[in-house]
Design a protein around this motif. Structure first.
Motif, PDB file in Angstrom:
ATOM      1  N   LYS A 114       0.838  -1.202   0.000  1.00 27.27           N
ATOM      2  CA  LYS A 114       0.000   0.000   0.000  1.00 27.27           C
ATOM      3  C   LYS A 114       0.868   1.245   0.000  1.00 27.27           C
ATOM      4  CE  LYS A 114      -3.478   2.466   2.752  1.00 27.27           C
ATOM      5  NZ  LYS A 114      -4.298   2.448   3.996  1.00 27.27           N
ATOM      6  N   HIS A 115       1.919   1.222   0.833  1.00 23.09           N
ATOM      7  CA  HIS A 115       2.833   2.353   0.918  1.00 23.09           C
ATOM      8  C   HIS A 115       4.219   1.905   0.455  1.00 23.09           C
ATOM      9  CE1 HIS A 115      -0.159   4.636   3.129  1.00 23.09           C
ATOM     10  NE2 HIS A 115      -0.223   3.704   4.059  1.00 23.09           N
ATOM     11  N   ALA A 116       4.724   2.514  -0.598  1.00 24.15           N
ATOM     12  CA  ALA A 116       6.103   2.290  -1.040  1.00 24.15           C
ATOM     13  C   ALA A 116       6.838   3.612  -0.892  1.00 24.15           C
ATOM     14  CB  ALA A 116       6.139   1.797  -2.479  1.00 24.15           C
ATOM     15  N   LEU A 117       7.594   3.728   0.192  1.00 22.72           N
ATOM     16  CA  LEU A 117       8.284   4.965   0.549  1.00 22.72           C
ATOM     17  C   LEU A 117       9.714   4.898   0.034  1.00 22.72           C
ATOM     18  CD1 LEU A 117       8.758   7.612   2.060  1.00 22.72           C
ATOM     19  CD2 LEU A 117       8.854   6.322   4.197  1.00 22.72           C
ATOM     20  N   CYS A 118      10.034   5.714  -0.957  1.00 20.95           N
ATOM     21  CA  CYS A 118      11.351   5.705  -1.590  1.00 20.95           C
ATOM     22  C   CYS A 118      12.068   7.018  -1.286  1.00 20.95           C
ATOM     23  CB  CYS A 118      11.218   5.523  -3.092  1.00 20.95           C
ATOM     24  SG  CYS A 118      10.528   3.928  -3.576  1.00 20.95           S
ATOM     25  N   VAL A 119      13.243   6.918  -0.674  1.00 20.06           N
ATOM     26  CA  VAL A 119      13.984   8.100  -0.214  1.00 20.06           C
ATOM     27  C   VAL A 119      15.155   8.349  -1.154  1.00 20.06           C
ATOM     28  CG1 VAL A 119      15.249   9.144   1.692  1.00 20.06           C
ATOM     29  CG2 VAL A 119      13.309   7.622   2.170  1.00 20.06           C
ATOM     30  N   SER A 120      15.126   9.491  -1.848  1.00 18.05           N
ATOM     31  CA  SER A 120      16.154   9.828  -2.816  1.00 18.05           C
ATOM     32  C   SER A 120      16.812  11.159  -2.452  1.00 18.05           C
ATOM     33  CB  SER A 120      15.552   9.912  -4.221  1.00 18.05           C
ATOM     34  OG  SER A 120      14.782  11.108  -4.355  1.00 18.05           O
ATOM     35  N   GLY A 121      17.897  11.470  -3.161  1.00 23.81           N
ATOM     36  CA  GLY A 121      18.610  12.719  -2.959  1.00 23.81           C
ATOM     37  C   GLY A 121      20.103  12.513  -3.079  1.00 23.81           C
ATOM     38  N   THR A 122      20.822  13.584  -3.331  1.00 25.24           N
ATOM     39  CA  THR A 122      22.281  13.480  -3.437  1.00 25.24           C
ATOM     40  C   THR A 122      22.895  13.145  -2.089  1.00 25.24           C
ATOM     41  OG1 THR A 122      22.179  15.177  -5.175  1.00 25.24           O
ATOM     42  CG2 THR A 122      24.348  14.655  -4.279  1.00 25.24           C
ATOM     43  N   HIS A 123      22.359  13.745  -1.023  1.00 29.18           N
ATOM     44  CA  HIS A 123      22.889  13.521   0.320  1.00 29.18           C
ATOM     45  C   HIS A 123      21.767  13.139   1.278  1.00 29.18           C
ATOM     46  CE1 HIS A 123      26.094  15.764  -1.524  1.00 29.18           C
ATOM     47  NE2 HIS A 123      25.415  16.879  -1.501  1.00 29.18           N
ATOM     48  N   GLY A 124      22.109  12.330   2.283  1.00 37.41           N
ATOM     49  CA  GLY A 124      21.194  12.078   3.395  1.00 37.41           C
ATOM     50  C   GLY A 124      20.262  10.901   3.226  1.00 37.41           C
ATOM     51  N   LYS A 125      20.418  10.124   2.140  1.00 32.99           N
ATOM     52  CA  LYS A 125      19.466   9.034   1.888  1.00 32.99           C
ATOM     53  C   LYS A 125      19.483   7.973   2.985  1.00 32.99           C
ATOM     54  CE  LYS A 125      21.184   8.069  -2.189  1.00 32.99           C
ATOM     55  NZ  LYS A 125      22.077   9.225  -2.430  1.00 32.99           N
ATOM     56  N   THR A 126      20.682   7.512   3.350  1.00 34.69           N
ATOM     57  CA  THR A 126      20.771   6.434   4.344  1.00 34.69           C
ATOM     58  C   THR A 126      20.208   6.887   5.686  1.00 34.69           C
ATOM     59  OG1 THR A 126      22.679   5.416   3.277  1.00 34.69           O
ATOM     60  CG2 THR A 126      22.358   4.925   5.606  1.00 34.69           C
ATOM     61  N   THR A 127      20.585   8.096   6.107  1.00 33.54           N
ATOM     62  CA  THR A 127      20.101   8.608   7.398  1.00 33.54           C
ATOM     63  C   THR A 127      18.586   8.774   7.391  1.00 33.54           C
ATOM     64  OG1 THR A 127      22.182   9.724   7.919  1.00 33.54           O
ATOM     65  CG2 THR A 127      20.191  10.561   8.985  1.00 33.54           C
TER      66      THR A 127
END
Length: 459
Positions: A114-127
């Motif tokens: 239902k929820h697919a939360l994808c975290v992107s960006g040049t910096h800070g993805k892992t945190t």
């Protein structure tokens, strides 16, 4: 072959072979596939804890890559490190067996959530992905998780849950995140990076816009209102966009902000109303921004503010993200993954707020192309340490065709010193270390080994 084609093939009873099955992203992919009734086999170049666990669970795992390993497979999924000349890939294609990428595997699977939360960006993805994991675990949502680093809460970098939510760190390199199917896409920031693949910043922004466009009409994009590149990239996109930032111009922001030795506490605000009070446990302005991004994503999912406050407070960092290693001669030793000038800026600015007498930074540049492309920026940022030690460039996937060396950086940095080997770095740090110092080993390579050796050393 497309993600949708793979999705149609992933039916219960299907025989799927994973090349590189013991890898940090492939192993949890195998576990989720198994949970969906897929019959899994795999291969890997070496024995590992993940391989042993799969074997113990009855999965057939072949050691080494051989054509006969794929004889009974109906689908093959490969890790990013496996190329077209791999014997199993060659054999699969000769037999007409469809071959897919690891990112396509995750993209196909996340359509079941239902929820697919994808975290992107040049910096800070892992945190930020780690912070989201803490929040959703605190909320009892039992998520499936894939992080690009180890999280102490999980004891590794992944989790196979039973809930309706999946959280994935989503990297732009080689456009791999374009195989994903987010319902909530977080974009933390956009800067020039990975210029061995992308042409320039415009090319990178185009990739991120395509990623944001994957969000369905009833989904949400979480965007950094304080990052001009992000907002320009999303301008005019016909999707719901919720912003986070440091002020009330954003949809989710902080108020009543206070700092204690570099660690932020603040009122979490949503649409002008207080949602709760957050007390972080990790230092730095960048971690405040990461926390706001994670909070904004959680609020978009309807997570209670109490779980957001609890999850963020209980997050004490991920492996290699300002990770405490110990001390030597009274100097505190931390290790950090920063390898881009923007990340170095945030790291060293944070270090200045922590009350140490001196900041000693040992830095290992990551790839020759990045070192050359951002040479003036590396000089500028590394000059912010009181003493900077430069060891040789970590080549990763490259060979040195550019004639660039860490020695070139050291010659331009005030109080910069060139240390060709790890032994040289360790010896110099031992000479320098004294009470009141903060020693940082920094880079995406293997310089963390020096931090571990130094912390273990006897006076």
């Amino acid at each position: 072959m497309t993600v949708n084609e793979l999705k149609a093939l992933l039916t219960p009873g299907r025989r799927v072979h994973l090349v590189g099955i013991g890898g940090v992203s492939m192993f949890p992919l195998a576990q989720v596939l198994r949970g969906n009734g897929i019959v899994i086999t795999g291969s890997d170049a070496r024995e590992s804890a993940n391989v042993r666990k799969l074997k113990d669970e009855g999965v057939t795992v072949y050691m080494g890559h051989h054509p006969e390993n794929v004889e009974n497979a109906e689908v093959v999924i490969r890790t990013a490190a496996v190329h077209d000349d791999n014997p199993e890939i060659v054999a699969a294609r000769a037999r007409g067996i469809p071959v897919f990428e690891r990112s396509q595997g995750w993209g196909a699977l996340m359509q079941d959530y239902k929820h697919a939360l994808c975290v992107s960006g040049t910096h800070g993805k892992t945190t930020t992905t780690s912070m989201c994991t803490h929040i959703l675990m605190a909320a009892g949502l039992d998520p499936t998780v894939m992080i690009g680093g180890n999280l102490p809460l999980l004891g590794c970098g992944y989790r196979v849950g039973e809930g309706d939510t999946i959280i994935l760190e989503s990297c732009e390199y080689c456009n791999s995140f374009l195989s994903f199917r987010p319902t909530i896409a977080v974009i933390l920031d956009i800067e020039a990076d990975h210029l061995d693949f992308f042409k320039d910043l415009t090319d990178i922004e185009h990739s991120f816009r395509n990623f944001a466009s994957l969000v369905p009409e009833d989904g949400v994009i979480i965007a950094n209102a304080d990052d001009r590149n992000t907002m320009d990239t999303l301008d005019g996109l016909n999707r719901t966009i919720r912003t986070f930032g440091l002020g009330s111009y954003a949809d989710v922001y902080c108020n009543a902000l206070s700092w204690n030795r570099g660690v932020a506490s603040f009122d979490l605000m949503q649409d002008g109303k207080k949602a709760g009070r957050v007390e972080l446990s990790v230092p730095g302005l960048h971690n405040l921004k990461n926390a706001l991004a994670a909070a904004a994503a959680a609020l978009a999912m309807g997570v209670p503010p109490t779980a957001i406050s609890q999850g963020l407070n209980q997050y004490h960092g991920a492996e290699r993200r300002f990770e405490y290693k110990g001390e030597y001669h009274g100097a505190k030793i931390y290790d950090d993954y920063a390898h881009h000038p923007g990340e170095l800026h945030m790291l060293l600015e944070t270090a200045k707020t922590l009350g140490y007498d001196r900041v000693i930074c040992a830095f290992q540049p990551h790839t020759y192309t990045r070192t050359k492309a951002f040479f003036p920026d590396f000089v500028q940022e590394l000059s912010n340490a009181d003493i900077t030690l430069l060891t040789e460039v970590y080549a990763a996937r490259e060979t040195d065709t550019l004639g660039i060396s860490s020695k070139d950086l050291a010659s331009r940095i005030p109080h910069g010193e060139y240390c060709p080997t790890f032994d040289d770095v360790e010896r110099r740090l031992k000479e320098l270390a004294q009470p009141g110092d903060l020693i940082l080993t920094v880079g995406a390579g293997n310089l963390y080994q020096v931090a571990e050796r130094l912390a273990a050393a006897q006076d």
